[in-house]
Design a protein around this motif. Structure first.
Motif, PDB file in Angstrom:
ATOM      1  N   MET A  83       0.829  -1.209   0.000  1.00 57.17           N
ATOM      2  CA  MET A  83       0.000   0.000   0.000  1.00 57.17           C
ATOM      3  C   MET A  83       0.860   1.253   0.000  1.00 57.17           C
ATOM      4  N   LEU A  84       1.949   1.214   0.804  1.00 61.33           N
ATOM      5  CA  LEU A  84       2.839   2.378   0.824  1.00 61.33           C
ATOM      6  C   LEU A  84       3.466   2.579  -0.549  1.00 61.33           C
ATOM      7  N   LEU A  85       3.868   1.456  -1.181  1.00 66.33           N
ATOM      8  CA  LEU A  85       4.485   1.577  -2.507  1.00 66.33           C
ATOM      9  C   LEU A  85       3.490   2.146  -3.511  1.00 66.33           C
ATOM     10  N   GLY A  86       2.269   1.587  -3.495  1.00 62.91           N
ATOM     11  CA  GLY A  86       1.244   2.079  -4.422  1.00 62.91           C
ATOM     12  C   GLY A  86       0.966   3.548  -4.201  1.00 62.91           C
ATOM     13  N   ALA A  87       0.818   3.915  -2.938  1.00 65.16           N
ATOM     14  CA  ALA A  87       0.530   5.304  -2.621  1.00 65.16           C
ATOM     15  C   ALA A  87       1.691   6.206  -3.027  1.00 65.16           C
ATOM     16  N   GLY A  88       2.919   5.742  -2.748  1.00 63.65           N
ATOM     17  CA  GLY A  88       4.084   6.542  -3.110  1.00 63.65           C
ATOM     18  C   GLY A  88       4.161   6.776  -4.609  1.00 63.65           C
ATOM     19  N   ALA A  89       3.878   5.719  -5.391  1.00 62.60           N
ATOM     20  CA  ALA A  89       3.914   5.851  -6.847  1.00 62.60           C
ATOM     21  C   ALA A  89       2.890   6.871  -7.306  1.00 62.60           C
ATOM     22  N   LEU A  90       1.678   6.790  -6.750  1.00 62.36           N
ATOM     23  CA  LEU A  90       0.643   7.740  -7.154  1.00 62.36           C
ATOM     24  C   LEU A  90       0.988   9.164  -6.722  1.00 62.36           C
ATOM     25  N   GLY A  91       1.653   9.288  -5.574  1.00 61.70           N
ATOM     26  CA  GLY A  91       2.069  10.613  -5.135  1.00 61.70           C
ATOM     27  C   GLY A  91       3.010  11.241  -6.143  1.00 61.70           C
ATOM     28  N   GLY A 214       9.135  14.341  -4.476  1.00 58.94           N
ATOM     29  CA  GLY A 214       9.286  12.969  -4.019  1.00 58.94           C
ATOM     30  C   GLY A 214       9.260  12.883  -2.497  1.00 58.94           C
ATOM     31  N   PHE A 215      10.005  13.768  -1.858  1.00 60.03           N
ATOM     32  CA  PHE A 215      10.009  13.747  -0.393  1.00 60.03           C
ATOM     33  C   PHE A 215       8.649  14.171   0.157  1.00 60.03           C
ATOM     34  N   THR A 216       7.969  15.099  -0.560  1.00 65.06           N
ATOM     35  CA  THR A 216       6.627  15.481  -0.106  1.00 65.06           C
ATOM     36  C   THR A 216       5.708  14.271  -0.127  1.00 65.06           C
ATOM     37  N   SER A 217       5.760  13.507  -1.241  1.00 68.67           N
ATOM     38  CA  SER A 217       4.794  12.410  -1.307  1.00 68.67           C
ATOM     39  C   SER A 217       5.171  11.297  -0.337  1.00 68.67           C
ATOM     40  N   ILE A 218       6.473  11.050  -0.125  1.00 70.65           N
ATOM     41  CA  ILE A 218       6.844  10.037   0.871  1.00 70.65           C
ATOM     42  C   ILE A 218       6.364  10.456   2.256  1.00 70.65           C
ATOM     43  N   SER A 219       6.607  11.732   2.610  1.00 71.57           N
ATOM     44  CA  SER A 219       6.189  12.196   3.930  1.00 71.57           C
ATOM     45  C   SER A 219       4.684  12.096   4.076  1.00 71.57           C
ATOM     46  N   THR A 220       3.973  12.547   3.035  1.00 75.17           N
ATOM     47  CA  THR A 220       2.511  12.536   3.103  1.00 75.17           C
ATOM     48  C   THR A 220       1.995  11.122   3.308  1.00 75.17           C
ATOM     49  N   VAL A 221       2.477  10.218   2.464  1.00 74.97           N
ATOM     50  CA  VAL A 221       1.972   8.850   2.507  1.00 74.97           C
ATOM     51  C   VAL A 221       2.317   8.178   3.828  1.00 74.97           C
ATOM     52  N   ALA A 222       3.593   8.321   4.233  1.00 77.29           N
ATOM     53  CA  ALA A 222       4.006   7.665   5.469  1.00 77.29           C
ATOM     54  C   ALA A 222       3.248   8.224   6.662  1.00 77.29           C
ATOM     55  N   SER A 223       2.973   9.538   6.643  1.00 74.52           N
ATOM     56  CA  SER A 223       2.307  10.130   7.797  1.00 74.52           C
ATOM     57  C   SER A 223       0.826   9.792   7.827  1.00 74.52           C
ATOM     58  N   PHE A 224       0.142   9.939   6.692  1.00 72.73           N
ATOM     59  CA  PHE A 224      -1.311   9.837   6.821  1.00 72.73           C
ATOM     60  C   PHE A 224      -1.748   8.417   7.050  1.00 72.73           C
ATOM     61  N   GLU A 225      -0.874   7.471   6.708  1.00 70.14           N
ATOM     62  CA  GLU A 225      -1.215   6.088   7.002  1.00 70.14           C
ATOM     63  C   GLU A 225      -1.406   5.906   8.515  1.00 70.14           C
ATOM     64  N   SER A 226      -0.608   6.648   9.297  1.00 68.52           N
ATOM     65  CA  SER A 226      -0.767   6.460  10.741  1.00 68.52           C
ATOM     66  C   SER A 226      -1.573   7.560  11.417  1.00 68.52           C
ATOM     67  N   VAL A 227      -1.605   8.769  10.834  1.00 64.05           N
ATOM     68  CA  VAL A 227      -2.280   9.831  11.575  1.00 64.05           C
ATOM     69  C   VAL A 227      -3.446  10.465  10.818  1.00 64.05           C
ATOM     70  N   GLY A 228      -3.648  10.103   9.553  1.00 65.81           N
ATOM     71  CA  GLY A 228      -4.751  10.695   8.815  1.00 65.81           C
ATOM     72  C   GLY A 228      -4.311  11.867   7.968  1.00 65.81           C
ATOM     73  N   ALA A 229      -4.976  12.012   6.819  1.00 66.76           N
ATOM     74  CA  ALA A 229      -4.550  13.001   5.838  1.00 66.76           C
ATOM     75  C   ALA A 229      -4.640  14.422   6.376  1.00 66.76           C
ATOM     76  N   ILE A 230      -5.668  14.669   7.172  1.00 65.95           N
ATOM     77  CA  ILE A 230      -5.932  16.063   7.512  1.00 65.95           C
ATOM     78  C   ILE A 230      -4.822  16.638   8.375  1.00 65.95           C
ATOM     79  N   LEU A 231      -4.256  15.796   9.247  1.00 65.20           N
ATOM     80  CA  LEU A 231      -3.167  16.279  10.087  1.00 65.20           C
ATOM     81  C   LEU A 231      -1.927  16.552   9.220  1.00 65.20           C
ATOM     82  N   VAL A 232      -1.726  15.735   8.207  1.00 62.67           N
ATOM     83  CA  VAL A 232      -0.582  15.946   7.319  1.00 62.67           C
ATOM     84  C   VAL A 232      -0.699  17.288   6.618  1.00 62.67           C
ATOM     85  N   VAL A 233      -1.892  17.543   6.065  1.00 61.37           N
ATOM     86  CA  VAL A 233      -2.079  18.812   5.354  1.00 61.37           C
ATOM     87  C   VAL A 233      -1.874  19.976   6.310  1.00 61.37           C
TER      88      VAL A 233
END
Lengths: 321, 451
Positions: A83-91, A214-233
């Motif tokens: 899932m992280l890989l898929g999400a990272g690719a889409l990011g 690239g670093f934005t999408s890695i951070s976003t994906v890694a973070s929201f998986e555990s804390v939710g998208a809204i906190l990342v934004v």
């Protein structure tokens, strides 16, 4: 009547630091996770704010949905790695499509971001309802991803418990971001303030743009998986903008942003405990309060300071005329 | 509608009942009419109003405001305790509006930029909303379940009262847009000018924000947060490729939005498991991609074509000039030259050269002799002399007026000779005093002749 409200408010406010002080082990883990998310996001967020790409975090966190669904269908499990890989690719795809629409399609950046992420999100929802309607990846999960449960998902090494997985993942991401920012400091700085100059002194602007994405999408994906998208934004934009109002130096801006982020995590935990509500939502709320304070009371850029300055100039003009 | 049924029978269709993909168009089910009307009207009004935020480079305001609706919905529920759509609309509208005002205030009073203001309003408002939502859920009110679904939208469940609300609001928004067209136009293109001619700038901006807020608030229920953002951005972005005029852009965007709404309703009619909102977005994005590729002038293909044609023209003109140089050297304009001789002098691929020669021959500028040599015709000499003249005039201009060394001007002239217009050519000749010789002591062919 009034006094009753006041004492109620005082009790409520007093409850916030008390909740933090009396936090149990999982409470401290949550605050640590929040602090790591805000550090990782602030490091990147400062550059996004300066490059006027603040909305990219929001865009990426929605646009990764089809990646998550495809990874799920592919692996047939809810394992985290595919899932992280898929999400990272889409990011990365989001960043790339936005850039192509912007450059080749001559479309303004904000519209390019909007068209890209809404389209990808829509495809994600369609895939979800077509192929995976009977399984449990609900949208709430993608959008809220509850930080409350993060401490219980722990890493086991043999017999010993090494602490929550989110802490390890986010510490890794924070470290990676920090190394990226330190190594690319000069290039990132010049690109953020003056891309034209960067180009003319031989910096590969496109390369650094994509690295940042690239670093934005890695951070976003890694973070929201555990804390939710809204906190990342929230953590990508609010602490960085708060810091932007308080200093003129990029290095200070980053440190202030990290500080504001950590303070929001701790305060948010307290607020959520008192209200018995969403922790991520409370952290975002508290960071918003910090921004409002900075906007009002920043010594140089605050509304109050501006008001006083104008008054003083007016009286000086009066005196001179 | 019997007409469609008889048409279907004439085409030899099965007699018992129409297939679903045609049955849809009879609009026999009242539910279909509701969904179609609701989605199309929503698409039309959001598409049109989105043009203004597009032009102000604030396309993502729809996204931000759609998220900002959540706390309002929660507060409306906390105050009333019911799930009445009208209260939700009021609550959502109020908090969207507060969000819009916050965005404006942040941009106006702090040094933060628009994208930051949008990102902060989006995340903080939504964060507050989630906090309230979880607070409501913890209090365990039985009626609250499904409150968050308001934000994800469910077009297929639109009922008559929802559609009435959507119809009233979106027609109102479109009407206001027509009435205040001139004011909105001025504000979008030149806010300072609007202030200078005495328009109440703040009032018009507020009105625009209110119109966006209204579109978002009614759209949330039908298509949800993210997809509402798409309806505000994508039709405008698509329409922009076709025209430079605002009124046409508005109509195109409204049409694209309405068609997409219709299409989404159609798909979810055929396959009830399919969500309407995402299909609306897929339709609108497909139209966007088609516009991006195929629109005349601004589209990608059209730009590639222009680029391609220019390269062809450049190749032809280079061949002409090469033949001119040969003729000048031999002082003989009838002589033909072999393919290899041209290639030797001018760096280009054989294929490119053959194509250029073929076109030149068809245009009567070149003839091929029986022994496969190529020679300029009289018209060809004339055209070749013109290109050479432009090249040499430009070299002279650079050396004389810009004082660039004569050995540095060739490359620049090599490019500019394909671009200079006849008017510019006249100006150059006049400015340089009808010159005879270029900086390399070569003769500049006079207008209408050769050396």
């Amino acid at each position: 009547m009034n006094g009753q409200y006041l004492s109620g408010l005082a009790e409520f406010l007093w409850g916030i630091p008390m909740a933090v002080l009396h936090a149990d082990a999982s409470g401290w883990w949550i605050m640590l996770i929040g602090a790591l998310v805000s550090s990782a996001c602030s490091l990147i967020g400062c550059f996004l704010v300066l490059r006027r790409l603040s909305m990219l975090g929001d865009a990426i966190s929605h646009a990764v949905l089809p990646g998550i669904v495809i990874a799920f269908l592919w692996s047939g499990s809810r394992d985290i790695l595919p899932m992280l890989l898929g999400a990272g690719a889409l990011g990365l795809l989001t960043a790339f499509m936005t850039d192509v629409l912007n450059r080749q399609g001559k479309l303004q950046t904000d519209a390019a971001i909007g068209v890209t992420f809404t389209w990808l999100f829509a495809i994600g929802v369609i895939l979800l309802s077509k192929f995976a309607s009977n399984v449990d990846i609900d949208l709430d999960c993608v959008l809220y991803g509850e930080i409350l449960y993060a401490p219980f998902d722990t890493v086991l090494w043999g017999e010993s418990d090494l602490g929550p997985r989110a802490v390890w993942v986010l510490a890794g991401v924070t470290l990676a971001n920090a190394i990226f920012v330190v190594l690319g400091w000069k290039q990132l700085k010049v690109c953020a303030f003056d891309p034209g100059l960067a180009q003319s002194i031989g910096i590969n602007v496109a390369l650094w743009h994509y690295l940042l994405m690239g670093f934005t999408s890695i951070s976003t994906v890694a973070s929201f998986e555990s804390v939710g998208a809204i906190l990342v934004v929230a953590m990508l934009t609010v602490p960085a903008n708060t810091a932007y109002l308080l200093t003129e130096r990029l290095s200070h801006m980053i440190f202030i942003a990290i500080g504001v982020g950590i303070a929001s995590s701790v305060g948010g935990y307290g607020l959520a405990t008192v209200l018995d509500g969403s922790i991520a939502g409370a952290m975002a709320t508290v960071s918003g309060l910090f921004f409002v304070m900075a906007a009002l009371f920043s010594p140089r850029h605050g509304v109050v300071a501006g008001f006083i300055r104008r008054r003083r100039e007016l009286t000086l003009e009066d005196a001179q005329s | 509608m019997p007409l469609i049924e008889s048409l279907w029978a004439m085409l030899g269709g099965a007699t018992e009942g129409l297939p679903p993909w045609i049955e849809f168009f009879t609009f026999s089910s009242i539910n279909v009419i509701h969904v179609v009307l609701g989605c199309s009207l929503l698409g039309a009004s959001a598409g049109a109003i989105g043009c203004f935020s597009f032009l102000r480079k604030r396309s993502l305001i729809g996204d931000a405001l759609a998220h900002a609706a959540l706390p309002g919905v929660c507060v409306a529920f906390m105050l009333t305790g019911t799930k009445n759509p009208l209260y939700f609309l009021l609550g959502a509208g109020a908090s969207c509006w507060l969000g819009a005002v916050s965005v404006d205030a942040i941009v106006r009073y702090t040094r933060c930029k628009e994208d930051s203001a949008l990102g902060m309003v989006l995340s903080v408002f939504f964060g507050v909303g989630i906090l309230l939502l979880t607070y409501i859920q913890k209090t365990g009110d039985a009626a609250q379940s499904g409150l968050d679904h308001y934000l994800f939208g469910k077009a297929a469940s639109l009922v008559e009262s929802d559609v009435k609300l959507i119809a009233v609001v979106s027609l109102g928004v479109l009407g206001a847009l027509v009435l205040a067209y001139k004011e909105l136009k001025v504000i979008s293109f030149d806010p300072d000018f609007a202030g200078a001619i005495g328009l109440p700038r703040r009032l018009v901006e507020l009105m625009l924000a209110t119109m966006i807020v209204l579109s978002v608030a009614i759209g949330l229920q039908a298509v949800g947060v993210v997809l509402m953002a798409a309806l505000l951005v994508t039709p405008a972005a698509a329409a922009r490729y076709w025209t430079d005029r605002l009124n046409i852009m508005l109509m195109l965007a409204a049409g694209i939005g309405a068609f997409s709404g219709f299409f989404g309703a159609y798909v979810s009619y055929l396959s009830p498991k399919m969500p309407t909102g995402p299909w609306i977005v897929v339709a609108v994005t497909s139209l966007f991609l088609a516009s991006l590729m195929f629109a005349p002038r601004r589209g990608v293909l059209s730009r590639l074509m222009r680029h391609y044609r220019f390269r062809k023209k450049t190749a032809r003109e280079n061949v002409l000039r090469t033949l001119y140089l040969f003729g000048e050297r031999a002082d003989n304009w009838e002589q033909g030259y072999l393919l290899n001789e041209i290639l030797h002098h001018r760096l280009m691929s054989t294929l490119e050269l053959r194509r250029a020669l073929y076109r030149l021959e068809r245009n009567g500028l070149i003839v091929e002799t029986p022994d496969h040599r190529f020679a300029l015709t009289a018209a060809g000499v004339h055209a070749a002399a013109r290109i050479t003249r432009l090249h040499r005039l430009w070299e002279l201009y650079l050396t004389r007026k810009l004082e660039i060394a004569p050995d540095h001007v060739h490359d620049d002239a090599e490019e500019i000779e394909h671009i200079i217009t006849p008017e510019l050519e006249k100006r150059l000749i006049a400015d340089l005093g009808g010159p005879q010789w270029d900086p390399h002591e070569k003769h500049i062919p006079p207008v209408g002749g050769v050396a």
